[in-house]
Scaffold this active site. Structure first.
Site, PDB file in Angstrom:
ATOM      1  N   ASP A  46     -84.760 -45.608  18.612  1.00  0.00           N
ATOM      2  CA  ASP A  46     -86.278 -45.296  18.921  1.00  0.00           C
ATOM      3  C   ASP A  46     -86.121 -43.868  20.236  1.00  0.00           C
ATOM      4  O   ASP A  46     -85.155 -43.975  21.138  1.00  0.00           O
ATOM      5  CB  ASP A  46     -86.661 -46.377  19.953  1.00  0.00           C
ATOM      6  CG  ASP A  46     -88.272 -46.336  19.983  1.00  0.00           C
ATOM      7  OD1 ASP A  46     -89.198 -46.332  18.964  1.00  0.00           O
ATOM      8  OD2 ASP A  46     -88.865 -45.780  21.142  1.00  0.00           O
ATOM      9  N   GLU A  60     -91.571 -43.320  15.650  1.00  0.00           N
ATOM     10  CA  GLU A  60     -90.533 -42.447  16.252  1.00  0.00           C
ATOM     11  C   GLU A  60     -89.224 -43.503  16.373  1.00  0.00           C
ATOM     12  O   GLU A  60     -87.987 -43.237  16.638  1.00  0.00           O
ATOM     13  CB  GLU A  60     -90.583 -42.116  17.587  1.00  0.00           C
ATOM     14  CG  GLU A  60     -90.728 -43.571  18.575  1.00  0.00           C
ATOM     15  CD  GLU A  60     -92.430 -43.775  18.793  1.00  0.00           C
ATOM     16  OE1 GLU A  60     -92.852 -44.529  19.909  1.00  0.00           O
ATOM     17  OE2 GLU A  60     -92.939 -43.674  17.970  1.00  0.00           O
TER      18      GLU A  60
END
Length: 435
Positions: free
Chosen positions: A300, A344
């Site tokens: 992430d 993301e």
């Protein structure tokens, strides 16, 4: 459909050889007469043997050393005859002249039947066979030739000369068919491919075979022979049908490629070019099914919302693409799958990999991000970091549990300050004993 032993025995009493094949061209059964006609198969053929392998044995025992390089061509032509046969054809094998018939079963399989043609049933002499046909040659609309026992032309009609583009006065009588075709290809020889087609086609009376001529023209040739070897050949132009067939095959291939492209597009993330979430879920299930060690890395981007808010979504997208490239470069294993899960977040499946080498790869990803020239994306963008959660386990594994623990490790990395790697080890699922 499967022939009963009683029916196979009945065909033996009629002197008919039989062999049955399923829709995949695998042998299902045969009778004793079949093995008498084809002794090379006795003790060699087996249930489930492919027709292609059977043909390889058939041709290996009858081709001359000069013809052996063409065996794959002959096998392919034999498979095509098997799939498309609608009329009986004849050929000689081990000194016997056999008539081969083929019956298509409702399930797509085929039953092939062979009968011995004795001298009375296949009688004929050169004058009785050839002379009446010679008189009829001018009235036959297709090209027609009569060949003697040495396969040299003794008569031909005008349609034959037109089909092969032979100039007026060109000598035909006394030539072999491959000499005629060699003349046609005199400026651009197809490496003798027509000779292989002719030599193999001549073996099977009544079975059409194709010959290619210059200018993308094709002819279909059918041969019939009398007992003493005199042959009557018909030649028909199938160029139009052949081109339509080629266009259809090209259209089918284009459709196949288009479908493959659509399937790939459906499993590809448009922004990064990585696999998307759909492919990731499928890949996880496939990797678990391999029953081998498996590592899962969840990645992430740290503070990505801040990047979007401060520099704009175009810069944010450029960051995601740069991270995707960096991850893909470090994950070199051919069995790995790198995916953008969404937003993301990225996922990396590492089939066959245990926790330590997976952790080394995760560290390499973090190091590679330090080398990215982030300021080229925006002058005020100093660096971009990621948090990584890593879980690995031994088979048998539960994909859902593996994913959940990798996610938990990722959240731990976030809680513990970001820009770090946290790991978890998933124990193998206990085996259930059913008793």
């Amino acid at each position: 459909m499967k022939l009963s032993p009683y029916l196979l025995d009945s065909l033996d009493m009629l002197g008919t050889g039989a062999c049955e094949y399923d829709a995949g061209m695998k042998a299902l059964g045969w009778n004793k007469t079949f093995l008498q006609f084809f002794p090379e198969d006795d003790g060699e053929i087996f249930v489930g043997e492919s027709y292609r392998d059977n043909l390889r044995r058939f041709y290996s025992g009858r081709l001359s050393p000069e013809e052996m390089p063409e065996i794959e061509r002959y096998i392919a032509e034999g498979v095509a005859r098997h799939e498309n046969q609608t009329q009986p054809f004849e050929f000689k094998h081990h000194g016997r002249r056999l008539r081969a018939s083929s019956l298509r079963a409702p399930d797509g399989g085929r039953v092939r039947l062979w009968q011995w043609l004795d001298s009375e049933r296949h009688a004929g002499s050169s004058p009785a066979f050839a002379l009446p046909i010679i008189d009829a040659l001018p009235f036959i609309p297709d090209g027609a030739t009569i060949l003697d026992a040495s396969d040299r032309i003794i008569a031909a009609n005008d349609a034959f000369a037109r089909l092969y583009d032979l100039p007026r006065g060109h000598v035909v009588v006394g030539r072999t068919l491959d000499e005629i075709i060699a003349w046609c290809w005199r400026d651009a020889s197809p490496a003798g491919a027509w000779r292989a087609a002719i030599h193999n086609g001549l073996r099977y009376d009544g079975a059409p075979f194709e010959i290619e001529l210059p200018g993308q023209r094709w002819l279909r040739v059918i041969a019939r022979h009398s007992a003493d070897g005199v042959g009557f050949f018909t030649h028909a132009d199938i160029t139009s049908a052949k081109r339509q067939q080629m266009e259809l095959l090209e259209a089918q291939e284009a459709l196949r490629q288009a479908n493959a492209a659509l399937a790939e597009l459906a499993e590809t993330d448009v922004l990064t070019g990585l696999a998307n979430r759909r492919r990731f879920v499928t890949g996880l299930a496939e990797a678990v099914a391999l029953a081998q060690p498996l590592a899962l890395m969840m990645i992430d981007v740290d503070h990505f919302k801040t990047i979007n808010d401060r520099f704009g979504h175009l810069v944010g997208d450029a960051c995601l693409k740069a991270i995707a490239d960096a991850v893909a470069r470090q994950v070199s294993s051919a069995s790995a799958l790198v995916a953008r899960i969404g937003g993301e977040e990225f996922g990396v499946l590492l089939a066959g990999m245990r926790i330590e080498p997976a952790r080394e790869m995760a560290s390499a990803i973090r190091r590679s991000l330090v080398q990215v020239p982030w300021r080229t994306l925006h002058a005020d963008l100093a660096d971009v970091t990621v948090s990584i959660g890593l879980c690995a386990g031994e088979a048998p594994l539960d994909g859902t549990s593996l994913h959940a623990q990798a996610d938990d490790a990722l959240y731990a990395a976030k809680r513990n300050g970001r820009d770090r790697i946290e790991t978890a080890t998933l124990l193998a699922m206990p085996l259930r004993i059913v008793g």
